[in-house]
Design a protein around this motif. Sequence first.
Motif, PDB file in Angstrom:
ATOM      1  N   ILE A  94       7.773  -5.404  -1.629  1.00 39.48           N
ATOM      2  CA  ILE A  94       7.983  -3.636  -1.372  1.00 39.48           C
ATOM      3  C   ILE A  94       8.455  -3.623  -0.486  1.00 39.48           C
ATOM      4  O   ILE A  94       9.466  -3.037   0.123  1.00 39.48           O
ATOM      5  CB  ILE A  94       5.838  -3.836  -0.658  1.00 39.48           C
ATOM      6  CG1 ILE A  94       5.772  -3.219  -2.391  1.00 39.48           C
ATOM      7  CG2 ILE A  94       6.443  -2.037  -0.005  1.00 39.48           C
ATOM      8  CD1 ILE A  94       4.021  -2.448  -1.991  1.00 39.48           C
ATOM      9  N   TRP A  95       8.270  -5.123   0.686  1.00 36.87           N
ATOM     10  CA  TRP A  95       9.421  -5.066   1.572  1.00 36.87           C
ATOM     11  C   TRP A  95      10.743  -5.449   1.752  1.00 36.87           C
ATOM     12  O   TRP A  95      11.497  -5.261   1.861  1.00 36.87           O
ATOM     13  CB  TRP A  95       8.594  -6.693   2.755  1.00 36.87           C
ATOM     14  CG  TRP A  95       7.698  -6.309   3.471  1.00 36.87           C
ATOM     15  CD1 TRP A  95       6.129  -5.973   3.882  1.00 36.87           C
ATOM     16  CD2 TRP A  95       7.635  -5.327   4.958  1.00 36.87           C
ATOM     17  NE1 TRP A  95       5.947  -5.673   4.641  1.00 36.87           N
ATOM     18  CE2 TRP A  95       6.214  -5.390   5.657  1.00 36.87           C
ATOM     19  CE3 TRP A  95       8.948  -4.578   4.885  1.00 36.87           C
ATOM     20  CZ2 TRP A  95       6.580  -4.362   6.257  1.00 36.87           C
ATOM     21  CZ3 TRP A  95       8.913  -3.724   6.479  1.00 36.87           C
ATOM     22  CH2 TRP A  95       7.964  -3.838   7.253  1.00 36.87           C
ATOM     23  N   ARG A 123      11.388  -1.995   0.432  1.00 38.93           N
ATOM     24  CA  ARG A 123      11.788  -1.095   2.215  1.00 38.93           C
ATOM     25  C   ARG A 123      13.521  -1.600   2.563  1.00 38.93           C
ATOM     26  O   ARG A 123      14.257  -1.544   3.286  1.00 38.93           O
ATOM     27  CB  ARG A 123      10.706  -1.296   2.986  1.00 38.93           C
ATOM     28  CG  ARG A 123       9.847  -0.848   2.521  1.00 38.93           C
ATOM     29  CD  ARG A 123       8.785  -1.048   3.836  1.00 38.93           C
ATOM     30  NE  ARG A 123       7.327  -0.343   2.941  1.00 38.93           N
ATOM     31  CZ  ARG A 123       6.234  -0.375   3.811  1.00 38.93           C
ATOM     32  NH1 ARG A 123       6.250  -1.724   4.931  1.00 38.93           N
ATOM     33  NH2 ARG A 123       5.357   0.327   3.409  1.00 38.93           N
ATOM     34  N   GLU A 153       4.402  -2.471  13.049  1.00 43.57           N
ATOM     35  CA  GLU A 153       4.581  -2.502  11.582  1.00 43.57           C
ATOM     36  C   GLU A 153       5.955  -2.137  10.573  1.00 43.57           C
ATOM     37  O   GLU A 153       5.543  -1.839   9.505  1.00 43.57           O
ATOM     38  CB  GLU A 153       2.741  -2.082  11.148  1.00 43.57           C
ATOM     39  CG  GLU A 153       2.245  -2.409  11.620  1.00 43.57           C
ATOM     40  CD  GLU A 153       0.329  -2.408  11.040  1.00 43.57           C
ATOM     41  OE1 GLU A 153       0.236  -2.746  10.187  1.00 43.57           O
ATOM     42  OE2 GLU A 153      -0.023  -1.153  11.358  1.00 43.57           O
ATOM     43  N   ALA A 192      -2.143 -10.618  -4.548  1.00 43.47           N
ATOM     44  CA  ALA A 192      -0.784  -9.525  -4.165  1.00 43.47           C
ATOM     45  C   ALA A 192       0.220 -10.099  -3.180  1.00 43.47           C
ATOM     46  O   ALA A 192       0.660  -8.985  -3.598  1.00 43.47           O
ATOM     47  CB  ALA A 192      -1.919  -8.395  -3.743  1.00 43.47           C
ATOM     48  N   ASP A 243       3.736  -8.673  -4.659  1.00 44.45           N
ATOM     49  CA  ASP A 243       3.996  -7.263  -4.705  1.00 44.45           C
ATOM     50  C   ASP A 243       3.985  -6.828  -3.211  1.00 44.45           C
ATOM     51  O   ASP A 243       5.008  -6.378  -3.401  1.00 44.45           O
ATOM     52  CB  ASP A 243       2.650  -7.080  -5.184  1.00 44.45           C
ATOM     53  CG  ASP A 243       2.253  -7.581  -5.766  1.00 44.45           C
ATOM     54  OD1 ASP A 243       2.309  -6.770  -7.231  1.00 44.45           O
ATOM     55  OD2 ASP A 243       1.033  -8.374  -6.552  1.00 44.45           O
ATOM     56  N   GLN A 244       3.480  -7.405  -2.329  1.00 41.89           N
ATOM     57  CA  GLN A 244       3.809  -7.419  -0.918  1.00 41.89           C
ATOM     58  C   GLN A 244       5.003  -7.356  -0.712  1.00 41.89           C
ATOM     59  O   GLN A 244       6.150  -6.690   0.413  1.00 41.89           O
ATOM     60  CB  GLN A 244       2.867  -7.821   0.102  1.00 41.89           C
ATOM     61  CG  GLN A 244       2.989  -7.519   1.628  1.00 41.89           C
ATOM     62  CD  GLN A 244       2.060  -8.411   2.323  1.00 41.89           C
ATOM     63  OE1 GLN A 244       1.473  -9.041   2.410  1.00 41.89           O
ATOM     64  NE2 GLN A 244       2.065  -8.309   4.070  1.00 41.89           N
TER      65      GLN A 244
END
Lengths: 441, 314
Positions: free
Chosen positions: B159-160, B163, B293, B152, B155-156
């Motif tokens: 997502i970033w 964002r 984070e 993953a 995918d991670q």
Amino acid sequence: MFDNLSDKLQATFEKLNRRGTLRESDVNAAMREVRLALLEADVNYKVVKSFVARVKERAIGVEVAKSLNPAQQVIKIVNEELVATLGEPGKLDLSRQAPHVIMLAGLQGSGKTTTAAKLALHLRKKGQRPLLVAADIYRPAAIKQLEILGQSLDIPVHSEGDRVAPPDICANAVKRARQSAYSVVILDTAGRLHIDETLMDELVAIKKRVHPVETLLVVDAMTGQDAVRVAKTFNEKIGLSGLILTKVDGDARGGAAISVREVTGVPIKFLGTGEGLDALDVFQPDRLASRILGMGDILTLIEKAEQTMDRDTAMKMEHKLRTASFTLEDFQKQLQEVKKMGPLSSLMEMIPGMGQLSKQVSAEETDEKLRTVEAIINSMTKEERNDPAVINGRRKKRIAAGSGHTVQEVNALLSEFRQIQRMMKQLAKGKGPGNLLSMFR
Amino acid sequence: MAFGLTKKKKEDREKINKSLKKTRRGVFSAISDLFQANEIDDEMWDDLEALLIQADIGVDTSLALVSALREKVSKQGIKRVADAYDLLKTEMAALLQEAQPWSLEEPRLLHVVMVVGVNGSGKTTSIGKLAYYLKQNGRRVVLAAADTFRAAAIDQLEIWGERAGVDVIAQKPGSDPGAVVYDAIRASQASRQAEVLIIDTAGRLHTRYNLMKELEKLRTIAAKQVHRAPHEILLVLDATTGQNALTQAEKFKEAVNLTGVILTKLDGTAKGGMVFAIQEKLGIPVRFVGTGEGIEDFAEFDPEMFVESLFAPA
Ligand SMILES: Nc1nc2c(ncn2[C@@H]2O[C@H](COP(=O)(O)OP(=O)(O)OP(=O)(O)O)[C@@H](O)[C@H]2O)c(=O)[nH]1
Ligand SMILES: [Mg+2]
């Protein structure tokens, strides 16, 4: 690499008079080196202080054993105290009624998700039916990561997306485990800072809902001085039952293990030793102690040698191994002695930097090879054993015929011996295992 | 170092200050207490050494710092504790000073930034933050998902990317990272959509020979596509890391010639003191810090500010 505690203590004691017992001044001098070694291994400053005090107390006035020199005697005491501090390996408590809930917690990036999957695999091998739980709803793609790992192991993963509160997810997972007869429930929680009140409270809430039998702190072996504060806070806030040290396959000394052990008092249960999902080892205090001291398992080697040979032979052998000055002639002589100490494969593991290597060949392979090696060396003349360069084509044929092996095997032995010599020289020069491995690819 | 970004400076300063508050309250406030309360005597020097070591500055560097300071204090006839304190701040800031400018300031069609580090240090997160940061400063950024190994990971990064509002070039899990880098560079060049390409790589322990070789390969592939690429190779270092940080930096430098460090997780209680040794012994400067984070928990590293914050009274 050999710039280690053993050498430093050896040097310290060379300056001092050799005595039958360890005097306070000797011990004080030695403790300076011990203190530095531990600090360089990331053992927490305060933990080092109390540890050194304990060792000092034990060491002063101790009679130096016949088979050891004073430096080795001190190392022995330091090592024993280190092993005692690290404590016995802890077993998972699976004695109560299933499902057994195991919660993993720790800082961001310490390796919880991978460890959760490893633990599930480990427990399945022991006959359990594990259920993994994706309770990290914060880190992007954390749920998917666990799902992929679960899939690859064919172990189910309980997930409810990232909109349900983790305590609810965990409670639902345990309910599901009861209904579907899963025997172990492993909770993968989000990484969090120990000072993050909200997220620490979340762990408390999870615990209240599902009452884990095991709450394991996952600690990166590379952690520095802060390990103490992290472990202490986690333990105070959520109550730990054990520790898992990860990324032990790197070359960090792992002194954080001592720190976290000392401040939490809970046992170390497992070591993570690689990215593969079967790379989870049961913790062995003696191994880790030697590593923290930066001596590979030279200690075990000293001990084994102590048992099987007289001190002179043992020292000579250690020296030869360390200085790469041995010839095939020495090798042949040592083979007999060495064989008394156990299979070569296990000896290889004890030499710093060689552990990785020895993992790549099986023990049987090694010992079979050893027999071949012995036969071939026995067929050489003394001159050939001391100076393999003289072995030309015709000599090779003779040696092959004499040993009942082929010329290729003779060639292989010679080139391997050259490699080992080169490797030992590198070790002696202080190059790391990375460089060593490069010669074998 | 700030490539026309001085307007961010103030915000950065506030962010670092915020994240360092805890630090200040810890070891370093103790250091300032030390200088304010005590006389200059042997005990003070011992205590100072202890405090530096506990900040992960390392035995060698700590001892060097203390003895350099001792010498100067005696040579300059410093009597006042506060003066010694100022001197130490100067010494420590001097260690972290970097003359080399950040290469993204240079005129270039495509900048390639490769991000490397051990497992879990914060690479992917930092890339998300860096992309956002550059975009805020008017750069067109594309990300390359060259961690095709960890479950993953792609995918991670995606997502970033979302964002940060930047494109992510990726292939299937398990595909060749070299091919990803190649494609990403070609795509960035072809459509001219990107000024900066940031490559996410799989976490790897520096002891893994074949994985380090793989990094070298990625670097070579980039170099063949774009002149002198990667222009920046950043090591992401977890501030919690102890003495092994120096070995990490050393080994990654050996493999791919690092140009800088991103120091992450400074929002915790760890001090990240190893950056002193990394700068001093390897000459690798810290470029950015991660302080949480969130996508904005990221700032340019400023050595003076860093040290100043460390020593500011709690
Ligand atoms: N508190 C805090 N957490 C951080 C910071 N940077 C990253 N993290 C967290 O650290 C964890 C690991 O971050 P990743 O970005 O996945 O790390 P990585 O280096 O890409 O990990 P691998 O690719 O698995 O090697 C995540 O939980 C992040 O949210 C930071 O500055 N502060
Ligand atoms: Mg990543």
